[in-house]
Scaffold this motif. Structure first.
Motif, PDB file in Angstrom:
ATOM      1  N   LEU A   1       4.934   2.983  -8.707  1.00 23.37           N
ATOM      2  CA  LEU A   1       5.730   2.190  -7.926  1.00 23.37           C
ATOM      3  C   LEU A   1       6.529   2.896  -6.850  1.00 23.37           C
ATOM      4  CD1 LEU A   1       6.208  -0.942  -9.780  1.00 23.37           C
ATOM      5  CD2 LEU A   1       4.506  -0.623  -8.193  1.00 23.37           C
ATOM      6  N   ASN A   2       7.133   3.836  -7.522  1.00 26.05           N
ATOM      7  CA  ASN A   2       7.963   4.947  -6.798  1.00 26.05           C
ATOM      8  C   ASN A   2       7.286   5.708  -5.655  1.00 26.05           C
ATOM      9  OD1 ASN A   2      10.510   3.853  -8.026  1.00 26.05           O
ATOM     10  ND2 ASN A   2      10.453   5.507  -9.663  1.00 26.05           N
ATOM     11  N   ARG A   3       6.193   6.073  -6.266  1.00 24.35           N
ATOM     12  CA  ARG A   3       5.309   6.789  -5.268  1.00 24.35           C
ATOM     13  C   ARG A   3       4.726   6.008  -4.167  1.00 24.35           C
ATOM     14  NH1 ARG A   3       1.437  10.355  -9.325  1.00 24.35           N
ATOM     15  NH2 ARG A   3       2.820  11.802 -10.153  1.00 24.35           N
ATOM     16  N   VAL A   4       4.287   4.751  -4.427  1.00 24.27           N
ATOM     17  CA  VAL A   4       3.883   3.977  -3.547  1.00 24.27           C
ATOM     18  C   VAL A   4       5.034   3.372  -2.518  1.00 24.27           C
ATOM     19  CG1 VAL A   4       3.139   1.631  -2.940  1.00 24.27           C
ATOM     20  CG2 VAL A   4       2.081   2.709  -4.809  1.00 24.27           C
ATOM     21  N   SER A   5       6.340   3.401  -2.997  1.00 27.44           N
ATOM     22  CA  SER A   5       7.376   3.192  -2.346  1.00 27.44           C
ATOM     23  C   SER A   5       7.857   4.311  -1.273  1.00 27.44           C
ATOM     24  CB  SER A   5       8.881   2.658  -3.030  1.00 27.44           C
ATOM     25  OG  SER A   5       9.733   2.484  -2.373  1.00 27.44           O
ATOM     26  N   GLU A   6       7.554   5.342  -1.744  1.00 31.44           N
ATOM     27  CA  GLU A   6       7.916   6.633  -1.125  1.00 31.44           C
ATOM     28  C   GLU A   6       6.886   6.731   0.084  1.00 31.44           C
ATOM     29  OE1 GLU A   6       9.898  10.223   0.262  1.00 31.44           O
ATOM     30  OE2 GLU A   6      10.586   8.219  -0.958  1.00 31.44           O
ATOM     31  N   ARG A   7       5.564   6.605  -0.237  1.00 34.12           N
ATOM     32  CA  ARG A   7       4.291   6.742   0.767  1.00 34.12           C
ATOM     33  C   ARG A   7       4.866   5.594   1.896  1.00 34.12           C
ATOM     34  NH1 ARG A   7       0.884   8.048  -3.688  1.00 34.12           N
ATOM     35  NH2 ARG A   7       0.540   5.581  -3.727  1.00 34.12           N
ATOM     36  N   GLU A   8       5.348   4.403   1.526  1.00 34.92           N
ATOM     37  CA  GLU A   8       5.552   3.297   2.451  1.00 34.92           C
ATOM     38  C   GLU A   8       6.745   3.686   3.296  1.00 34.92           C
ATOM     39  OE1 GLU A   8       6.159  -0.254   0.496  1.00 34.92           O
ATOM     40  OE2 GLU A   8       3.981  -0.598   0.173  1.00 34.92           O
ATOM     41  N   ARG A   9       7.926   4.240   2.657  1.00 29.99           N
ATOM     42  CA  ARG A   9       8.951   4.771   3.364  1.00 29.99           C
ATOM     43  C   ARG A   9       8.585   5.911   4.520  1.00 29.99           C
ATOM     44  NH1 ARG A   9      12.496   8.450   4.049  1.00 29.99           N
ATOM     45  NH2 ARG A   9      11.467   9.729   2.275  1.00 29.99           N
ATOM     46  N   ARG A  10       7.768   6.988   3.996  1.00 28.05           N
ATOM     47  CA  ARG A  10       7.326   7.927   4.773  1.00 28.05           C
ATOM     48  C   ARG A  10       6.446   7.506   6.030  1.00 28.05           C
ATOM     49  NH1 ARG A  10       5.620  12.631   0.767  1.00 28.05           N
ATOM     50  NH2 ARG A  10       7.681  13.184  -0.078  1.00 28.05           N
ATOM     51  N   ALA A  11       5.806   6.282   5.658  1.00 25.84           N
ATOM     52  CA  ALA A  11       4.914   5.745   6.732  1.00 25.84           C
ATOM     53  C   ALA A  11       5.512   4.994   7.734  1.00 25.84           C
ATOM     54  CB  ALA A  11       3.842   4.758   5.925  1.00 25.84           C
ATOM     55  N   LEU A  12       6.673   4.069   7.247  1.00 27.83           N
ATOM     56  CA  LEU A  12       7.593   3.592   8.280  1.00 27.83           C
ATOM     57  C   LEU A  12       8.467   4.544   9.178  1.00 27.83           C
ATOM     58  CD1 LEU A  12       8.818   0.675   5.814  1.00 27.83           C
ATOM     59  CD2 LEU A  12       7.067   0.453   7.700  1.00 27.83           C
ATOM     60  N   HIS A  13       8.902   5.623   8.540  1.00 27.90           N
ATOM     61  CA  HIS A  13       9.538   6.464   9.262  1.00 27.90           C
ATOM     62  C   HIS A  13       8.812   7.219  10.281  1.00 27.90           C
ATOM     63  CE1 HIS A  13      12.468   9.405  10.120  1.00 27.90           C
ATOM     64  NE2 HIS A  13      11.875  10.459   9.921  1.00 27.90           N
ATOM     65  N   GLY A  14       7.330   7.500   9.899  1.00 29.08           N
ATOM     66  CA  GLY A  14       6.469   7.975  10.883  1.00 29.08           C
ATOM     67  C   GLY A  14       6.281   7.310  12.176  1.00 29.08           C
ATOM     68  N   LEU A  15       6.204   5.769  11.627  1.00 28.73           N
ATOM     69  CA  LEU A  15       5.587   4.636  12.785  1.00 28.73           C
ATOM     70  C   LEU A  15       6.938   4.560  13.481  1.00 28.73           C
ATOM     71  CD1 LEU A  15       4.065   1.800  10.748  1.00 28.73           C
ATOM     72  CD2 LEU A  15       3.035   3.127  12.554  1.00 28.73           C
TER      73      LEU A  15
END
Length: 570
Positions: free
Chosen positions: A277-291
């Protein structure tokens, strides 16, 4: 970008669920085939050819009797046929047949005639088959109720087969001395588990069991961790039971080991889940930052493009104004020079008239620029739109070439608008002039009037308009139409696709500015090969008798209408 993602998300989720159901159906086919094959082998080779180890694994254990094997073969075969063909007759027929055979006892009487007395069909077997028959009868349906019946039937019978299987694994002989589990064989418990799992996976509505086949992170954790937990716990339990039975350690110590193992497995599972879940949350955070970064870059690029477009528009306006005024000043200066050099009065008068005509054109150019910018001083007055079109119709017909057909449909009745009389006439004439240039020979131009209501938040592709009732004048032609890139610039000042010697490119920009300054808006719809439709919208107003008297001055056609000069073409 966010709107696009929001639109695509439900579609992707639905595809994921559909794929999970399809994978479950494929696994259900193999599980049901496995149960039917196991029962068929026991029936044919165990009871038919006398291989005693097939019906019963150990001599002292109960055997899977022929009647039970036949029911497994019937239910498993029907479920496999359903998974292969999706024909309703297979599960419905098998479910009804199992019900009938269990109730009448016909199979038991015919197939178990030569079976030893300590073998037979247990009470648990009968109960499980009754619930499986109910699930088979509900399988072809797609309703929530039928899916609930299947889940209830399977989940009601599955604990019975699981307890029986654990009884054999951990050698709980006391369990099979009860009325419920007596005569229940190991092979019966295994076949039930296969058939029950196949029924759960055969449901065509996504359920909790389909989480195993989803593509999300939770499903990936479940696929990786669940087999290890089940197999590991069973293996450790067998080890504790084996050690306690042979005196390696006491039963209390075995229970303590089982408790410790359960804690280890539960803790490991939670750690794996937390990490995932931490990995998924980190990927989502990076994706949102990229967006966010892309959105910032896109916003800056749009702002820069708007500034460039504004600069280009200003440059085009400045160039057009400079070019036209330079031509006018050249004419004026030339005529003034001729006046100064001319000897006779007639030549001076002719040059003076040409100079005055050039100054008038300069004044008209200034008026059109003011109209585009919304700075023109309008002499607005209440007008009846249909009466104004009736006044202009005769002059427009005389202006158009004979091979161009003009059709006028008046539909606004005695509704009123507030506009400058002369500017409205010039705007209509300009639109008709553009339409005549677009249709060429044997074309058709349609002019229509009417009214429409604009509600709040209508989302028209025009600058925001106040809600209310609008009168409109629509000029439609069947000409060549405009490409999207041309349509986008149609109202820009000095933009024209015609010869610059005959058009200054201020016609549509003047009409656009006039509509906007009058409280309305201009709408242009066009496509290559489909003609063009230009619609002017004006807010409806209430007018009194004095305004009606003033508007009546137009009459059917005002004197001198043929003397009106046509507006500049876009």
């Amino acid at each position: 970008m966010d709107a696009a993602i929001g639109l695509q998300e439900p579609s992707g989720r639905q595809e994921d669920r559909t794929e999970a159901v399809e994978r479950g159906l494929r696994l259900s086919l193999w599980l049901s085939l496995g149960a039917a094959a196991m029962a068929g082998a026991i029936l044919v080779f165990g009871w038919g050819f006398g291989f005693a180890r097939l019906p019963r694994i150990m001599p002292e254990w109960p055997a899977l009797v022929p009647s039970t094997a036949l029911l497994f073969l019937l239910a498993g075969g029907a479920l496999a046929a359903w998974g292969r063909t999706r024909r309703r007759i297979f599960p419905l027929g098998a479910g009804c047949a199992v019900f009938a055979l269990l109730i009448t006892g016909f199979v038991e009487q015919m197939m178990d005639a030569d079976v030893p007395a300590h073998d037979g069909m247990s009470l648990t077997t009968r109960l499980c088959f009754l619930m499986i028959a109910a699930a088979l009868c509900s399988l072809p349906g797609q309703s929530r109720l039928q899916a609930a019946v299947i889940h209830a039937a399977v989940l009601g019978s599955m604990p019975l087969s699981q307890v029986a299987l654990l009884g054999y694994v951990f050698d709980m002989g006391f369990l099979f001395e009860t009325v419920l589990f007596s005569k229940l064989s190991l092979m019966t418990a295994v076949c039930f588990l296969l058939l029950q799992a196949a029924l759960l996976l055969a449901v065509q509505r996504p359920g909790w069991v389909h989480l195993l086949f989803r593509s999300g992170p939770g499903s990936r954790i479940l696929r990786r961790f669940l087999p290890a937990i089940v197999a590991g716990q069973l293996a450790f339990g067998v080890f504790c039971e084996y050690g306690a039975a042979r005196g390696m350690f006491t039963a209390q110590f075995g229970i303590a080991l089982m408790t410790l193992a359960s804690c280890w497995y539960a803790g490991t599972g939670l750690l794996v889940m937390a990490r995932q879940l931490n990995r998924v949350s980190e990927r989502e955070r990076r994706a949102l930052h990229g967006l966010h970064e892309k959105h910032v870059v896109l916003t800056q690029a749009e702002a820069m493009a708007a500034r460039i477009q504004k600069a280009n528009s200003l440059g085009r306006i400045a160039g057009g104004v400079a070019h036209d005024f330079n031509n006018l000043l050249t004419v004026i200066r030339g005529n003034l020079d001729l006046i100064a050099e001319a000897g006779d009065q007639e030549a001076r008068q002719r040059c003076l008239r040409d100079a005055l005509a050039a100054t008038e054109r300069g004044a008209e150019l200034t008026q059109k620029l003011l109209s585009y910018g919304g700075k023109l001083v309008l002499n607005a007055e209440p007008l009846i739109l249909d009466r104004k079109l009736r006044f202009l119709e005769g002059m427009l017909r005389r202006y158009l070439p004979g091979n161009v057909r003009l059709s006028v449909a008046l539909g606004s009745g005695r509704r009123w608008l507030m506009a400058d009389r002369g500017q409205l006439e010039q705007a209509i004439i300009s639109l008709v002039s553009n339409a005549a240039d677009a249709v060429g020979a044997n074309g058709v131009i349609e002019i229509s009037t009417g009214h429409c209501c604009i509600a709040a938040g209508a989302g028209l592709p025009v600058p925001p308009a106040l809600p209310g009732t609008y009168l409109f004048v629509e000029v439609r032609d069947n000409g060549h139409g405009m490409a999207p890139e041309i349509l986008e610039k149609a109202t820009d000042p000095f933009f024209t696709t015609k010869d610059e010697a005959t058009s200054s490119g201020l016609g549509l920009s003047m009409v656009h500015g006039f509509c906007r300054q009058s409280g309305g808006f201009l709408r242009i719809d066009s496509a290559p090969g489909e003609g063009t439709r230009v619609t002017m919208h004006f807010p409806e107003v209430a007018a009194g008798a004095a305004a009606e008297d003033r508007d009546a001055e137009d009459g059917p056609e005002a004197p001198g209408a043929e003397g009106l000069r046509l507006a500049d073409r876009a």
